[in-house]
Design an enzyme around this catalytic site. Sequence first.
Site, mmCIF file in Angstrom:
data_model
loop_
_atom_site.group_PDB
_atom_site.id
_atom_site.type_symbol
_atom_site.label_atom_id
_atom_site.label_comp_id
_atom_site.label_asym_id
_atom_site.label_seq_id
_atom_site.Cartn_x
_atom_site.Cartn_y
_atom_site.Cartn_z
ATOM 1 N N CYS A 144 0.820 -1.218 0.000
ATOM 2 C CA CYS A 144 0.000 0.000 0.000
ATOM 3 C C CYS A 144 0.855 1.270 0.000
ATOM 4 O O CYS A 144 0.624 2.176 -0.790
ATOM 5 C CB CYS A 144 -0.942 0.005 1.197
ATOM 6 N N HIS A 145 1.841 1.338 0.895
ATOM 7 C CA HIS A 145 2.644 2.553 1.007
ATOM 8 C C HIS A 145 4.138 2.278 1.105
ATOM 9 O O HIS A 145 4.920 3.172 1.411
ATOM 10 C CB HIS A 145 2.165 3.389 2.204
#
Length: 180
Positions: A144-145
């Site tokens: 995701c990040h």
Amino acid sequence: MAEERGEDGVRRRDFINIAAVGAAGVGGAVTLLPLISQMAPSKDVLAESSTELDISAIEPGQAIKAIFRKQPLFVKRLTEEEISEENAVPLGDLRDPQTLDERTQEGHRDILVTMGVCTHLGCVPLGAAEGEVKGEYGGYFCPCHGSHYDSAGRIRKGPAPTNLEVPEYAFTSDTVIQVG
């Protein structure tokens, strides 16, 4: 008008008052009982409060995914090489300093149990299944990040503020753990 008193000095009215207060108390208790019992956790919640896992089939270097309280749980058997590498990392290099010994249990230093939830925004990191991206440090990678965790589940790079959470667990035998 003279009051009727019994031999022990109790009036008939006193008896009626005591009986009425007693009946009201019993009625109140009977009314409150269902209200209090409905606040107890339901059977499905109690069933999910702990999870028992057989870890006998996990080979060194392999991990399994399970579910604990509706969240992913990673159980990994570390290799001797991974244990040596993680023990060699200086605590000063870690954002959330924890040793591998603090994250595992005595007598089972090769078994790492962590929640499979990134501590940044709650995504599920990759690395527990065969062939998944393990990140720059050979542990877990959150797509995701971009948080990178080492094989001890410690944050090494990216926006995650803390290590992967180690839930409360206990070994019920050499091959079975109970989480929760």
